[in-house]
Design an enzyme around this catalytic site. Structure first.
Site, PDB file in Angstrom:
ATOM      1  CD  GLU A  69     -30.228 -13.272 -29.378  1.00  0.00           C
ATOM      2  OE1 GLU A  69     -30.616 -13.619 -30.768  1.00  0.00           O
ATOM      3  OE2 GLU A  69     -32.103 -12.940 -29.188  1.00  0.00           O
ATOM      4  CG  ASP A 216     -37.931 -20.283 -28.847  1.00  0.00           C
ATOM      5  OD1 ASP A 216     -37.062 -20.582 -28.307  1.00  0.00           O
ATOM      6  OD2 ASP A 216     -38.365 -19.636 -29.544  1.00  0.00           O
ATOM      7  CD  GLU A 310     -42.686 -10.198 -30.208  1.00  0.00           C
ATOM      8  OE1 GLU A 310     -42.950 -10.894 -31.178  1.00  0.00           O
ATOM      9  OE2 GLU A 310     -41.489 -10.058 -29.373  1.00  0.00           O
ATOM     10  CD  GLU A 328     -39.940 -16.826 -34.724  1.00  0.00           C
ATOM     11  OE1 GLU A 328     -40.351 -15.574 -35.176  1.00  0.00           O
ATOM     12  OE2 GLU A 328     -38.627 -16.906 -33.927  1.00  0.00           O
TER      13      GLU A 328
END
Ligand code: DMJ
Length: 855
Positions: A69, A216, A310, A328
């Site tokens: 992150e 991802d 989610e 996204e």
């Protein structure tokens, strides 16, 4: 924190667990949104924001942060800011004073992250202490053994950009080494990677594989590293993985996780929201058709729930109901619009914006959805909302002239930060790898070395995208319940288990005999529940052990289905009076007694505190609560007793507020208020429960505005436009701000409680168990319940929206797949027992991990 109008400071709020690892007391949102300001043509604001970063941000805090992150949001944010700062400086108007200060900060941060790579594998530790690094006693980190694939594989863009901007090659070298290691560790027969990996041994810890959570951006960075760095080996790796993804994971329009060793075996029956980036990546790769299909399916899920939950099941039911305003889907919409020019994608963008404004906009920003079904909010606005969502939605509608630079000269990182493509030819001190010896040419025209061009793909055909979407238009609405198709298929390819989970009765001696043969033992727990444990080694034969595994899989599915069915969904408390006008929606726990809000119209009324506040005796202020919704504090007597007391005083509903100061639905699981063991039919009013933090939002509102009206319902209602129009811009906004401040000052006194869930599932605490399912009263599964079990409803939907017989379809599918896939030969091929057991162990571990993951 858009509901309480404060910044979220690590340590000053109850811990939310891993999500807080993104917070390093380094002004995350400010840094993450720097380049958004330039994209939105807020150049002056950008200049101010950069000055604030240079003046205020400290990167040397004693805080343990996530390496991933920090890289994508902070390092990426600083580099994106630097990229646009030098672009503006060169233009000659803004940022003339700028002297690479953001880049120097980025370099300082880069060096702070490097100790994380001190492992034999070169894969980074998942966390690092910004001040003390790793493994020093003061660091409080460095003992982790696992990381996610995306966590280790999403560094190359930022690290290479840092190296190329500064000339310090070490960053690019480290990121490349981590990628090389992941590539080496790919499962060689499927060319897939798992979700988590041991950073010391390189063993896959979670062997399920998809394109969403945990993996991802690893795929995204392989393709984008090729684009940014021009290194062919990255494209070769991407293409190899892409071929595997399209072979196993892509089941158009779905993308379903599979096992890396048995890629024809689905690992779960739901999809997560993170995979919504994948159509955008497919556009970049040039594979437009499946991108259009998946995007269309996702859009229909969004239309059904206003936001993408989610996680959602293969038959498009909500699996995890929250939605933290993830970008996204907007990202993919932008890329698809760029690729096709189809105005349909502008309509999609418009819907996204309308839904955000209608359901997520709150007095101090946009609030994450706690539950898309109820429309309730969470006091949370993640930095990616400004970094990505705003950027992509703005870019979707922007004309070339609206942007003060050429966006085509940049590549988007996974956090949508902009890195200039000219970096590919700067400071190339790291030699490019040529085609790797392991690379096998892929027999597919999709893998050409050229960039895709929509003019070539579908010249002059504006209806191309529409023709792909058309057959899918009912895929979500007309979908019928379905089971784990591929798992069912694999069952069908061999013998069925002699006992189906749905038929099992714990009191039937014949059933117990069959269980024993299959190596499954039955344990009666003290609390009355029954636990099933399978030891394949105790089965009568390898065939019986295989049956046992199938039986356990069925039982796990059945059990989790039943648990879901028994749960009452959360409810919503919506503040409808001035100045909230329905904007603030609080997540509330239901009661097992009183008016059922899912069956009746919502209850609307002004709130009043009861006296005594605990509601445990006859109210002394019946005139105050008469015709109102009474607020009562939790504790000292049964919920039902409180309900009776306020009902007797004439209340039309009740809200119980937790007496546990600082509790919040952000950090504690919601529960249902149980009755008192007696008949509660006399309670006619609706009762809801709020944790202390949500409750104090109402109590603070009363203090500020006196008259506070709320709506108790199963799902938040659309705001009342008439009321909204009454809102006066200036003075009202002031009072709104004041309210924010007031709420803020009172909430800051909240005690800090660490409420990280300590619930542990015995699945994880008994490593000796091969497989296990907790079954509440398994013996009481009745035939009437069986019919409601979706796994038994052998129906699926065809693309015309008609439900058809799944049995036949599955039979056909499994026949064709068996031919082409050697992995689906259960019960047919003769395999040595050791290899069968090794295979099972892998499957079982994977199932255990899935269960842990779901829990
Ligand atoms: C972002 O921080 C990044 O896009 C990341 O790669 C995964 N997704 C979040 C937002 O959902």
């Amino acid at each position: 924190m858009p509901l309480t109008c404060r910044g979220r400071v690590r340590g000053q709020e109850p811990s939310r667990g891993d999500v807080d690892d993104a917070l390093g007391k380094f002004s995350l949102t400010l840094i993450d949104s720097l380049d958004t300001l330039v994209v939105l043509n807020k150049t002056k604001e950008f200049e101010d924001a950069v000055r604030k970063v240079l003046r205020d941000v400290n990167l040397d805090n004693d805080v343990v942060v996530s390496v991933f992150e920090t890289n994508i949001r902070v390092l990426g944010g600083l580099l994106g800011g630097h990229s646009l700062a030098i672009m503006l400086k060169e233009k000659g108007e803004y940022m003339q004073w700028y002297n690479d200060e953001l880049l120097q900060m980025a370099k300082q941060l880069g060096y702070k992250l490097l100790p994380a790579f001190n492992t034999t594998s070169g894969l980074p530790y998942p966390r690092i202490n910004l001040k003390f690094g790793i493994r020093k006693p003061e660091a409080r980190t460095g003992t982790e053994t696992d990381t996610c694939t995306a966590c280790a594989g999403t560094l190359i863009l930022e690290f290479a950009a840092l190296s190329r901007f500064t000339g310090a090659t070490i960053f690019e070298e480290y990121a490349r080494k981590a990628l090389d290691f992941l590539w080496e560790k790919r499962q060689r027969s499927s060319n897939l990677v798992g979700v988590t990996i041991n950073i010391h041994t390189g063993d896959w810890v979670r062997k399920d594989s998809g394109v969403g959570a945990g993996i991802d951006s690893y795929y995204e960075y392989l393709l984008k590293a090729y684009v940014l760095l021009g290194d062919d080996s990255f494209l070769e790796r991407f293409n190899t993985h892409y071929d595997a993804i399209m072979r196993y994971i892509s089941q158009p329009p779905l993308l379903l996780d599979v096992h890396i060793h048995k890629p024809m075996l689905n690992a779960r029956t739901w999809m997560d929201a993170l995979l919504a980036f994948f159509p955008g990546l497919q556009v970049l790769k040039g594979d437009i058709r499946p991108a259009i299909e998946t995007h269309e399916m996702l859009y229909q899920v969004i239309k059904k729930h206003n936001f993408l939950p989610e996680a959602f099941t293969t038959d498009f039911r909500v699996h995890w109901a929250q939605h933290p305003l993830r970008p996204e889907f907007a990202e993919s919409t932008y890329f698809l619009y760029k690729a096709t020019g189809d105005p349909y994608y502008l309509e999609v963008g418009k819907t996204l914006i309308e839904n955000l404004n209608k359901y997520a906009r709150v007095p101090c920003g946009f609030a994450a959805m706690k539950d898309v079904r109820t429309g309730s909010h969470e006091d949370r606005m993640d930095s990616f909302f400004l970094a990505e969502m705003f950027k992509y939605l703005y870019l979707l509608f922007a004309d070339k002239e609206d942007i003060i630079f050429d966006i085509e000269d940049y590549i988007f990182t996974t956090e949508a930060h902009l890195l200039p493509l000219w970096l590919s030819t700067t400071n190339q001190s790291i030699s490019k790898k040529n085609t790797t010896s392991e690379y096998t040419e892929l027999d597919d025209s999709n893998f050409d070395w050229t960039c895709p061009n929509t003019q070539i793909l579908f010249p002059n055909d504006p209806l191309y995208a529409q023709s792909i979407r058309e057959p899918l238009k009912n895929v979500v609405d007309k979908s019928c319940p379905r089971g784990i198709i591929r798992v069912e298929e694999s069952f069908r390819s061999g013998a069925k288990p002699p006992l189906r989970a749905r038929d099992f009765m714990a009191t039937n001696p014949e059933h117990l005999e069959i269980l024993k043969k299959m190596g499954v033992s039955l344990i009666h727990l003290k609390d009355g529940r029954v636990q099933l444990v399978q030891h394949a080694i105790q089965a009568a034969s390898s065939i019986d052990a295989e049956d046992g595994l199938r039986f356990m899989q069925e039982m796990i599915e059945l059990s989790s289905q039943q648990q879901k069915e028994q749960q009452l969904p959360p409810r919503a408390v919506q503040i409808v009076s001035h100045p909230f006008f329905g904007r603030v929606v609080l997540t509330a726990g239901p009661a097992q007694f009183g008016l059922d809000l899912s069956k009746h119209k919502e209850t609307r009324g002004f709130v009043a505190s009861s006296k005594p506040y605990n509601g445990c005796s006859e109210l002394t202020n019946p005139e105050a609560v008469m015709g109102k919704i009474a607020l009562i504090q939790r504790g000292q007597c049964m919920f039902a007793e409180k309900a009776r007391n306020i009902q007797n005083a004439g209340a039309i509903g009740g809200i119980v507020i937790d007496d546990n100061e600082g509790s919040s639905s952000d950090t504690a699981p919601l529960f249902q208020m149980a009755g008192d063991g007696k008949d509660t039919d006399d309670i006619k009013i609706p009762m809801l429960f709020l944790f202390s933090k949500e409750g104090s939002i109402i109590l603070d509102a009363i203090r500020e505005y006196e008259e506070v009206e709320v709506l108790l319902s199963d799902k938040a209602k659309d705001r009342d436009p008439e009321m909204e129009n009454e809102e006066q811009p200036s003075s009202e906004n002031d009072s709104q701000n004041q309210s924010g401040e007031q709420i803020s000052s009172s909430s800051q006194e909240v005690d800090l409680v660490d409420q990280e869930s300590s619930e542990e599932n015995s699945l994880n605490s008994h490593p000796e168990l091969l497989s296990l399912a907790d079954v509440d009263n398994a013996a009481s599964i009745s035939p009437s319940e069986q019919t409601s079990n979706p796994t038994e409803n052998h129906e699926t939907t065809n693309l015309n929206g008609e439900c058809t017989d799944l049995d036949n379809q599955l039979q056909e599918q499994s026949e064709t797949e068996e031919d082409s896939n050697p992995n689906v030969s259960w019960g047919k091929k003769v395999q040595p027992i050791d290899s069968i057991l090794a295979d099972w162990n892998e499957d079982i571990e994977a199932f255990e991990m899935m269960e842990k993951d779901e829990l």
